[in-house]
Design a protein around this motif. Structure first.
Motif, PDB file in Angstrom:
ATOM      1  N   VAL A   1      10.067 -10.736   1.039  1.00 41.26           N
ATOM      2  CA  VAL A   1      10.541 -10.060  -0.175  1.00 41.26           C
ATOM      3  C   VAL A   1       9.468 -10.080  -1.262  1.00 41.26           C
ATOM      4  O   VAL A   1       9.195  -9.047  -1.897  1.00 41.26           O
ATOM      5  N   HIS A   2       8.840 -11.224  -1.479  1.00 45.00           N
ATOM      6  CA  HIS A   2       7.841 -11.321  -2.545  1.00 45.00           C
ATOM      7  C   HIS A   2       6.589 -10.492  -2.241  1.00 45.00           C
ATOM      8  O   HIS A   2       6.014  -9.882  -3.140  1.00 45.00           O
ATOM      9  N   ILE A   3       6.160 -10.486  -0.994  1.00 43.26           N
ATOM     10  CA  ILE A   3       4.987  -9.666  -0.649  1.00 43.26           C
ATOM     11  C   ILE A   3       5.306  -8.187  -0.858  1.00 43.26           C
ATOM     12  O   ILE A   3       4.483  -7.440  -1.385  1.00 43.26           O
ATOM     13  N   ASN A   4       6.508  -7.773  -0.456  1.00 39.83           N
ATOM     14  CA  ASN A   4       6.860  -6.364  -0.635  1.00 39.83           C
ATOM     15  C   ASN A   4       7.060  -6.005  -2.101  1.00 39.83           C
ATOM     16  O   ASN A   4       6.658  -4.922  -2.532  1.00 39.83           O
ATOM     17  N   LEU A   5       7.663  -6.888  -2.880  1.00 41.85           N
ATOM     18  CA  LEU A   5       7.922  -6.571  -4.281  1.00 41.85           C
ATOM     19  C   LEU A   5       6.669  -6.724  -5.143  1.00 41.85           C
ATOM     20  O   LEU A   5       6.274  -5.800  -5.850  1.00 41.85           O
ATOM     21  N   LEU A   6       6.036  -7.888  -5.094  1.00 40.20           N
ATOM     22  CA  LEU A   6       4.879  -8.142  -5.960  1.00 40.20           C
ATOM     23  C   LEU A   6       3.582  -7.557  -5.403  1.00 40.20           C
ATOM     24  O   LEU A   6       2.654  -7.282  -6.161  1.00 40.20           O
ATOM     25  N   GLY A   7       3.508  -7.393  -4.091  1.00 41.60           N
ATOM     26  CA  GLY A   7       2.308  -6.821  -3.491  1.00 41.60           C
ATOM     27  C   GLY A   7       2.384  -5.323  -3.363  1.00 41.60           C
ATOM     28  O   GLY A   7       1.633  -4.594  -4.006  1.00 41.60           O
ATOM     29  N   TRP A   8       3.329  -4.835  -2.588  1.00 40.60           N
ATOM     30  CA  TRP A   8       3.455  -3.400  -2.333  1.00 40.60           C
ATOM     31  C   TRP A   8       3.954  -2.653  -3.563  1.00 40.60           C
ATOM     32  O   TRP A   8       3.263  -1.798  -4.126  1.00 40.60           O
ATOM     33  N   THR A   9       5.142  -2.973  -4.028  1.00 39.05           N
ATOM     34  CA  THR A   9       5.771  -2.171  -5.080  1.00 39.05           C
ATOM     35  C   THR A   9       5.068  -2.312  -6.426  1.00 39.05           C
ATOM     36  O   THR A   9       4.698  -1.315  -7.051  1.00 39.05           O
ATOM     37  N   ALA A  10       4.906  -3.543  -6.893  1.00 43.00           N
ATOM     38  CA  ALA A  10       4.327  -3.743  -8.226  1.00 43.00           C
ATOM     39  C   ALA A  10       2.895  -3.234  -8.309  1.00 43.00           C
ATOM     40  O   ALA A  10       2.519  -2.582  -9.291  1.00 43.00           O
ATOM     41  N   LEU A  11       2.093  -3.510  -7.285  1.00 44.68           N
ATOM     42  CA  LEU A  11       0.703  -3.069  -7.352  1.00 44.68           C
ATOM     43  C   LEU A  11       0.567  -1.562  -7.155  1.00 44.68           C
ATOM     44  O   LEU A  11      -0.342  -0.946  -7.719  1.00 44.68           O
ATOM     45  N   THR A  12       1.454  -0.962  -6.377  1.00 42.03           N
ATOM     46  CA  THR A  12       1.437   0.500  -6.266  1.00 42.03           C
ATOM     47  C   THR A  12       1.738   1.126  -7.623  1.00 42.03           C
ATOM     48  O   THR A  12       1.032   2.045  -8.067  1.00 42.03           O
ATOM     49  N   LEU A  13       2.779   0.638  -8.268  1.00 39.20           N
ATOM     50  CA  LEU A  13       3.135   1.191  -9.583  1.00 39.20           C
ATOM     51  C   LEU A  13       2.033   0.943 -10.612  1.00 39.20           C
ATOM     52  O   LEU A  13       1.702   1.840 -11.397  1.00 39.20           O
ATOM     53  N   ALA A  14       1.462  -0.246 -10.606  1.00 43.51           N
ATOM     54  CA  ALA A  14       0.361  -0.527 -11.534  1.00 43.51           C
ATOM     55  C   ALA A  14      -0.818   0.395 -11.244  1.00 43.51           C
ATOM     56  O   ALA A  14      -1.444   0.930 -12.166  1.00 43.51           O
ATOM     57  N   GLY A  15      -1.119   0.593  -9.965  1.00 39.19           N
ATOM     58  CA  GLY A  15      -2.207   1.490  -9.592  1.00 39.19           C
ATOM     59  C   GLY A  15      -1.972   2.912 -10.066  1.00 39.19           C
ATOM     60  O   GLY A  15      -2.882   3.576 -10.561  1.00 39.19           O
ATOM     61  N   ILE A  16      -0.745   3.384  -9.923  1.00 36.86           N
ATOM     62  CA  ILE A  16      -0.406   4.736 -10.395  1.00 36.86           C
ATOM     63  C   ILE A  16      -0.558   4.810 -11.915  1.00 36.86           C
ATOM     64  O   ILE A  16      -1.125   5.779 -12.441  1.00 36.86           O
ATOM     65  N   ILE A  17      -0.085   3.806 -12.616  1.00 34.96           N
ATOM     66  CA  ILE A  17      -0.213   3.789 -14.085  1.00 34.96           C
ATOM     67  C   ILE A  17      -1.685   3.774 -14.492  1.00 34.96           C
ATOM     68  O   ILE A  17      -2.114   4.540 -15.358  1.00 34.96           O
ATOM     69  N   TYR A  18      -2.476   2.912 -13.846  1.00 38.10           N
ATOM     70  CA  TYR A  18      -3.901   2.870 -14.176  1.00 38.10           C
ATOM     71  C   TYR A  18      -4.583   4.202 -13.840  1.00 38.10           C
ATOM     72  O   TYR A  18      -5.517   4.619 -14.533  1.00 38.10           O
ATOM     73  N   HIS A  19      -4.153   4.853 -12.783  1.00 42.50           N
ATOM     74  CA  HIS A  19      -4.743   6.139 -12.415  1.00 42.50           C
ATOM     75  C   HIS A  19      -4.378   7.226 -13.438  1.00 42.50           C
ATOM     76  O   HIS A  19      -5.226   8.036 -13.820  1.00 42.50           O
ATOM     77  N   LEU A  20      -3.132   7.220 -13.878  1.00 39.91           N
ATOM     78  CA  LEU A  20      -2.685   8.217 -14.860  1.00 39.91           C
ATOM     79  C   LEU A  20      -3.226   7.941 -16.260  1.00 39.91           C
ATOM     80  O   LEU A  20      -3.358   8.864 -17.062  1.00 39.91           O
TER      81      LEU A  20
END
Length: 125
Positions: A36-55
């Motif tokens: 759960v933590h790898i999927n939430l803090l690794g996959w989901t949170a970092l994907t969203l942060a990456g999208i925000i940083y890209h935008l």
């Protein structure tokens, strides 16, 4: 920064899915907190942060974004390695788990600072 985080998040996603597959194949779900933590803090949170940083590249260009990147990506593996040992009954790894967790929290706070300081609505409306 954004693309780098998205790529790293995919690695966490693969790890999380493999843990999930392993648990389902063995019918042993002791690693659920790690999954759960790898999927939430690794996959989901970092994907969203990456999208925000890209935008919002102005947020990605800050020292806070760099601090976020390193704290999150050092803290999460440490926390997950520690948590694997803890769920198998090795209480001596609680401090490692906590230390990794604190690094992730500090990384997320750094992300929040970068976003709050640098993300603005477009002036072309």
């Amino acid at each position: 920064m954004g693309i780098r985080l998205i790529k790293i998040s995919v690695v966490y996603f693969v790890i999380g899915v493999l843990i999930g597959l392993g648990m389902s194949m063995t019918h042993s779900f002791v690693l659920t907190p790690v999954h759960v933590h790898i999927n939430l803090l690794g996959w989901t949170a970092l994907t969203l942060a990456g999208i925000i940083y890209h935008l919002f590249p102005q947020a990605a260009a800050t020292k806070w974004a760099k601090v976020h990147f390193w704290l999150h990506n050092i803290g999460l593996p440490l926390m997950m390695i520690g948590l694997i040992f803890v769920v198998y009954g090795h209480e001596a790894f609680v401090p490692l788990t906590a230390f990794g967790g604190v690094l992730v929290v500090l990384g997320v706070i750094s992300f929040a600072i970068a976003v709050l300081q640098r993300v603005r609505a477009s002036s072309s409306s």
